[in-house]
Design a protein around this motif. Structure first.
Motif, PDB file in Angstrom:
ATOM      1  N   LYS A 207      86.561  41.899 -60.372  1.00  0.00           N
ATOM      2  CA  LYS A 207      85.716  41.935 -59.194  1.00  0.00           C
ATOM      3  C   LYS A 207      86.366  42.842 -57.945  1.00  0.00           C
ATOM      4  N   ALA A 208      85.652  43.797 -57.660  1.00  0.00           N
ATOM      5  CA  ALA A 208      86.275  44.649 -56.669  1.00  0.00           C
ATOM      6  C   ALA A 208      85.784  44.105 -55.502  1.00  0.00           C
ATOM      7  N   PRO A 209      86.475  44.173 -54.142  1.00  0.00           N
ATOM      8  CA  PRO A 209      85.829  43.809 -52.810  1.00  0.00           C
ATOM      9  C   PRO A 209      84.726  44.756 -52.696  1.00  0.00           C
ATOM     10  N   LEU A 210      83.819  44.472 -51.799  1.00  0.00           N
ATOM     11  CA  LEU A 210      82.771  45.206 -51.174  1.00  0.00           C
ATOM     12  C   LEU A 210      83.259  46.368 -50.429  1.00  0.00           C
ATOM     13  N   PRO A 211      82.835  47.458 -50.881  1.00  0.00           N
ATOM     14  CA  PRO A 211      83.209  48.742 -50.021  1.00  0.00           C
ATOM     15  C   PRO A 211      82.887  48.616 -48.406  1.00  0.00           C
ATOM     16  N   LYS A 212      83.406  49.183 -47.612  1.00  0.00           N
ATOM     17  CA  LYS A 212      83.511  49.115 -46.375  1.00  0.00           C
ATOM     18  C   LYS A 212      83.108  50.253 -45.467  1.00  0.00           C
ATOM     19  N   GLY A 213      82.581  50.090 -44.334  1.00  0.00           N
ATOM     20  CA  GLY A 213      82.233  50.834 -43.303  1.00  0.00           C
ATOM     21  C   GLY A 213      82.769  50.337 -41.969  1.00  0.00           C
ATOM     22  N   GLN A 214      82.909  51.186 -40.982  1.00  0.00           N
ATOM     23  CA  GLN A 214      83.168  50.961 -39.811  1.00  0.00           C
ATOM     24  C   GLN A 214      82.107  51.117 -38.551  1.00  0.00           C
ATOM     25  N   LEU A 215      81.924  50.151 -37.793  1.00  0.00           N
ATOM     26  CA  LEU A 215      80.936  50.021 -36.516  1.00  0.00           C
ATOM     27  C   LEU A 215      81.656  50.172 -35.342  1.00  0.00           C
ATOM     28  N   THR A 216      81.210  51.025 -34.475  1.00  0.00           N
ATOM     29  CA  THR A 216      81.919  51.348 -33.259  1.00  0.00           C
ATOM     30  C   THR A 216      80.802  51.198 -32.142  1.00  0.00           C
ATOM     31  N   ILE A 217      81.105  49.951 -31.146  1.00  0.00           N
ATOM     32  CA  ILE A 217      80.098  49.747 -30.181  1.00  0.00           C
ATOM     33  C   ILE A 217      80.637  50.114 -28.807  1.00  0.00           C
ATOM     34  N   PHE A 218      79.951  50.951 -28.205  1.00  0.00           N
ATOM     35  CA  PHE A 218      80.180  51.667 -26.930  1.00  0.00           C
ATOM     36  C   PHE A 218      79.249  50.674 -25.954  1.00  0.00           C
ATOM     37  N   LEU A 219      79.882  50.064 -24.913  1.00  0.00           N
ATOM     38  CA  LEU A 219      78.971  49.397 -23.689  1.00  0.00           C
ATOM     39  C   LEU A 219      78.996  50.278 -22.446  1.00  0.00           C
ATOM     40  N   ASP A 220      77.982  50.307 -21.776  1.00  0.00           N
ATOM     41  CA  ASP A 220      77.735  50.690 -20.722  1.00  0.00           C
ATOM     42  C   ASP A 220      78.540  49.834 -19.467  1.00  0.00           C
ATOM     43  N   ASP A 221      78.558  48.321 -19.881  1.00  0.00           N
ATOM     44  CA  ASP A 221      79.018  47.406 -19.149  1.00  0.00           C
ATOM     45  C   ASP A 221      80.451  47.202 -19.540  1.00  0.00           C
ATOM     46  N   GLU A 222      81.255  46.338 -18.892  1.00  0.00           N
ATOM     47  CA  GLU A 222      82.703  46.141 -19.148  1.00  0.00           C
ATOM     48  C   GLU A 222      82.598  45.255 -20.645  1.00  0.00           C
ATOM     49  N   GLU A 223      81.845  44.064 -20.751  1.00  0.00           N
ATOM     50  CA  GLU A 223      81.684  43.235 -21.662  1.00  0.00           C
ATOM     51  C   GLU A 223      80.529  42.516 -22.072  1.00  0.00           C
ATOM     52  N   CYS A 224      80.222  42.118 -23.116  1.00  0.00           N
ATOM     53  CA  CYS A 224      78.991  41.213 -23.424  1.00  0.00           C
ATOM     54  C   CYS A 224      79.195  40.571 -24.520  1.00  0.00           C
ATOM     55  N   SER A 225      78.190  39.500 -24.798  1.00  0.00           N
ATOM     56  CA  SER A 225      78.446  38.571 -26.037  1.00  0.00           C
ATOM     57  C   SER A 225      77.699  39.534 -27.155  1.00  0.00           C
ATOM     58  N   CYS A 226      78.142  39.485 -28.268  1.00  0.00           N
ATOM     59  CA  CYS A 226      77.599  39.965 -29.588  1.00  0.00           C
ATOM     60  C   CYS A 226      77.606  38.851 -30.928  1.00  0.00           C
ATOM     61  N   THR A 227      76.628  38.669 -31.428  1.00  0.00           N
ATOM     62  CA  THR A 227      76.262  37.658 -32.382  1.00  0.00           C
ATOM     63  C   THR A 227      76.169  38.304 -33.579  1.00  0.00           C
ATOM     64  N   LEU A 228      77.002  38.296 -34.656  1.00  0.00           N
ATOM     65  CA  LEU A 228      76.915  39.119 -36.053  1.00  0.00           C
ATOM     66  C   LEU A 228      77.329  37.888 -36.951  1.00  0.00           C
ATOM     67  N   ASN A 229      76.534  37.937 -37.813  1.00  0.00           N
ATOM     68  CA  ASN A 229      76.687  36.983 -39.246  1.00  0.00           C
ATOM     69  C   ASN A 229      76.896  35.512 -38.539  1.00  0.00           C
ATOM     70  N   GLY A 230      76.055  35.213 -37.509  1.00  0.00           N
ATOM     71  CA  GLY A 230      75.792  33.847 -36.972  1.00  0.00           C
ATOM     72  C   GLY A 230      77.200  33.556 -36.060  1.00  0.00           C
ATOM     73  N   GLU A 231      78.105  34.354 -35.910  1.00  0.00           N
ATOM     74  CA  GLU A 231      79.293  34.232 -35.152  1.00  0.00           C
ATOM     75  C   GLU A 231      79.349  35.008 -33.637  1.00  0.00           C
ATOM     76  N   THR A 232      79.370  34.585 -32.630  1.00  0.00           N
ATOM     77  CA  THR A 232      79.257  35.112 -31.449  1.00  0.00           C
ATOM     78  C   THR A 232      80.662  35.236 -30.743  1.00  0.00           C
ATOM     79  N   THR A 233      80.991  36.463 -30.352  1.00  0.00           N
ATOM     80  CA  THR A 233      82.174  36.839 -29.867  1.00  0.00           C
ATOM     81  C   THR A 233      82.049  37.547 -28.458  1.00  0.00           C
ATOM     82  N   THR A 234      82.903  37.775 -27.848  1.00  0.00           N
ATOM     83  CA  THR A 234      83.040  38.653 -26.395  1.00  0.00           C
ATOM     84  C   THR A 234      83.626  40.068 -26.922  1.00  0.00           C
ATOM     85  N   ILE A 235      82.686  41.073 -26.624  1.00  0.00           N
ATOM     86  CA  ILE A 235      83.313  42.326 -26.972  1.00  0.00           C
ATOM     87  C   ILE A 235      83.349  43.421 -25.754  1.00  0.00           C
ATOM     88  N   ASN A 236      84.011  44.279 -25.898  1.00  0.00           N
ATOM     89  CA  ASN A 236      84.231  45.369 -24.759  1.00  0.00           C
ATOM     90  C   ASN A 236      84.028  46.497 -25.023  1.00  0.00           C
TER      91      ASN A 236
END
Length: 630
Positions: A207-236
């Motif tokens: 079994k091979a791992p799932l192929p990957k891609g990259q997501l880059t998030i640009f914010l107009d503000d300094e930071e905000c909360s991001c909920t992805l896959n049920g997990e909430t984190t603070t991103i910049n």
């Protein structure tokens, strides 16, 4: 008695409830599985270590620990060469695991043997190594399994089973150390489960791992909360996240701001960019781009905009300060742009509206944006303005389109496949009336080029190159290859008019051009004339248009037409001004007083007068002298 009875009931409830308990370690099977089918699957004999199951719930199996979960992934019999479980989602600590599974084995007799399997990893990660090792129990005969020099499990005599959580570095070595200096066989069967993109080229990959891609998030503000896959984190701003391929729903939030949601699709080895602009709740408008756009050069793209005011707003208008929209639609009806290049949206209530906007992506690649402005008025007459960036990613076309130096005549276009993947392209060239000039479908091989020639006239065209997921447009403007060197001439009455022109033949064959000189009203020519010239392929020739002026011309200035024809079709038309020369000497210049000719004549006359006076005086002196001698 009652006390013991209640305690027994409590124990029974706890026992029953524990049989349905859930943990953070589980496998999610397809909907076709039932608890009964899953129990049948896992109710089998397991070598070495049997996974401990906590409970079954619909199509989900919960395990007591991560080790139990990983053991259940591997075939119950270590000597098997196939997976026991496949096409299942695996979760550890309630997070989906992305993993690779490899298998290695080896044996030896009467000789010691070392089998090395080098590995590489995109980044250090955890995992498990498990399996068996065996040799004869009464002699020095056995096997050891090592990772980066450290023994995971093994035996010097007899048979053992092992399972251990390990760490894979950026690169390293998995080793089977087989010992047999006797007539007995030593062997090992080892399974590797890596929680990352670990590559073991010489091992059996199950079994091979799932192929990957990259997501880059640009914010107009300094930071905000991001909920992805049920997990909430603070991103910049400029946060980069590596994700397995697939679709995701992401929520962005910040206290005092309107939230924003996005649905994205991650593709293998590709980068995706999100631009998040959260609006304060104190703002009149909440404007949201509902789509994540990834397009190609010279393509048009469509995105949806949600516009919601906090209260009813009238006379709402939409503006595009930095670009020109191709179309704006509401409820599948296109909104016309007014003379001020503004889209009138009318009154918008608190339920808001959704617009569909079509925009050009342009030729430059990378992360791009276009600004929109929404203006509206509330019931008191107060005007509100909100701006928003429409963000999109422009990717390189999978083909290279090479345009010639455009001119009338034959133009050669070239299309080259540049990804290494064969593809079919559709080529369409239309003129400004929508008429098809050239059309062809062509199968491009890897890095193959295709050239095509098209004869073009002086007009506007559109070249459209289409593939599986792109539709690139190239506006073409063809300028005239006829050059008139001068458009004003001075000719005497009855004189010959010579009009120099430069003619270029851009075609691949000899062409014949006819130059016609025609009088306008009032006419100044004795007759219309035409001269034909032959010009070799790709050559330029300087020629003359000729005509004779009338003798009895009344006015000082006239107009004539100079036209060039190719294959009986007019390809160029210009107007030439003829100023009539006077047949008498001009003594006065209209702008500067005395003309140069007048000045020259005066100088000559004065010279003659002075010379004449001097001559006569000298003759008189000679005569007087003679008289004195007598």
């Amino acid at each position: 008695m009652k006390k013991h009875y209640y305690l027994f009931l409590l124990f029974l409830l706890v026992t029953i409830n524990s049989s349905f308990a859930s943990t953070g370690y589980y496998m999610e099977f397809s909907d076709s599985y039932t608890p009964e089918l899953l129990q049948q699957k896992f109710n089998t004999s397991w070598q070495g270590y049997a996974p401990q199951i906590e409970s079954y719930e619909n199509n989900i199996v919960y395990f007591q620990s991560e080790q139990d979960l990983i053991r259940a992934l591997i075939n119950p019999v270590y000597t098997a060469t196939n997976l026991y479980i496949d096409n299942v989602k695996v979760f550890s600590n309630n997070k989906r695991l992305d993993y690779a599974i490899y298998r290695v084995s080896g044996s030896t007799i009467q000789v010691n043997k070392v089998l090395d399997y080098n590995y590489t990893s995109y980044a250090p990660c955890n995992g498990y190594i498990m399996g068996d090792a065996e040799g004869e129990s009464f002699v020095d005969c056995g096997a050891y399994v090592k990772l980066d020099g450290t023994t995971v499990y093994g035996t010097s005599a007899g048979k053992v089973y092992g399972i251990k959580r390990v760490m894979f570095g950026d690169s390293g070595n998995l080793q089977l150390n087989l010992v047999s200096d006797c007539g007995y066989t030593a062997y090992a069967h080892t399974w590797v489960v890596a929680f990352g993109n670990v590559q073991i080229p010489e091992a059996q990959k199950l079994k091979a791992p799932l192929p990957k891609g990259q997501l880059t998030i640009f914010l107009d503000d300094e930071e905000c909360s991001c909920t992805l896959n049920g997990e909430t984190t603070t991103i910049n701003n400029n946060t980069k996240i590596t994700l397995p391929v697939g679709t995701y729903h992401i929520n962005f939030s910040k206290v005092g701001y309107w939230g924003e949601e996005r649905d994205i699709t991650i593709s293998e080895d590709e980068s995706m960019t999100l631009h998040i602009d959260l609006f304060p709740r104190s703002s009149m408008f909440k404007i949201q781009q509902l789509d994540t756009i990834s397009t190609y050069q010279n393509n048009d793209f469509v995105t949806r905009l949600s516009i919601k005011p906090v209260q009813e707003v009238t006379s709402v208008r939409l503006e595009f300060p930095t670009t020109e929209a191709i179309s704006v639609s509401k409820n599948n009806e296109e909104i016309a742009i007014n003379d001020d290049e503004i889209y009138d949206l009318g009154t918008i209530g608190t339920q808001g509206i959704t617009l569909t906007v079509k925009l050009p992506a342009g030729a430059l690649t990378g992360s791009k944006s276009n600004s929109i402005r929404v203006v509206g008025t509330d019931f008191s007459g107060q005007t509100y303005i909100a701006t928003k960036l429409i963000n999109y990613q422009v990717n390189e076309l999978p083909v290279l389109v090479e345009l010639p130096a455009l001119s009338t005549g034959t133009n050669t276009f070239k299309i080259t496949e540049k990804t290494g993947n064969p593809q079919r392209v559709s080529i369409l060239l239309q003129d400004n009336t929508g008429k098809s000039i050239y059309s062809k479908d062509y199968d491009l091989g890897s890095y193959q080029s295709y050239n095509f020639n098209v004869d073009l006239e002086v007009k506007d065209y559109n070249l459209i190159i289409s593939g599986e997921d792109y539709n690139a447009k190239y506006p073409l403007n063809i300028k005239n290859s006829i050059t008139l060197d001068n458009n004003e001439f001075q000719v005497s009455k009855g004189g010959q008019l010579d009009i120099p022109l430069s003619l270029k033949n851009p075609y691949l064959i000899t062409k014949y051009y006819t130059v016609k000189v025609m009088g306008a009203s009032p006419n100044c020519l004795t007759n219309d004339t035409e001269l034909t010239y032959s010009i070799a392929p790709q050559e330029t020739k300087n020629v003359l248009g000729k005509a004779i002026l009338l003798d009895n011309l009344e006015f000082d200035s006239y107009t004539v037409l100079v036209k060039v024809y190719l294959d009986n079709e007019e390809i160029s038309s210009d107007t030439v001004t003829i100023n009539i020369k006077s047949n008498t000497i001009p003594f006065f210049d209209d702008e500067n007083g005395l003309s140069i000719t007048t000045i020259i004549i005066i100088v000559i006359v004065l010279a003659l007068v002075v010379g004449g006076v001097a001559y006569f005086r000298s003759k008189k002196k000679i005569k007087i002298g003679k008289k004195v001698i007598k």
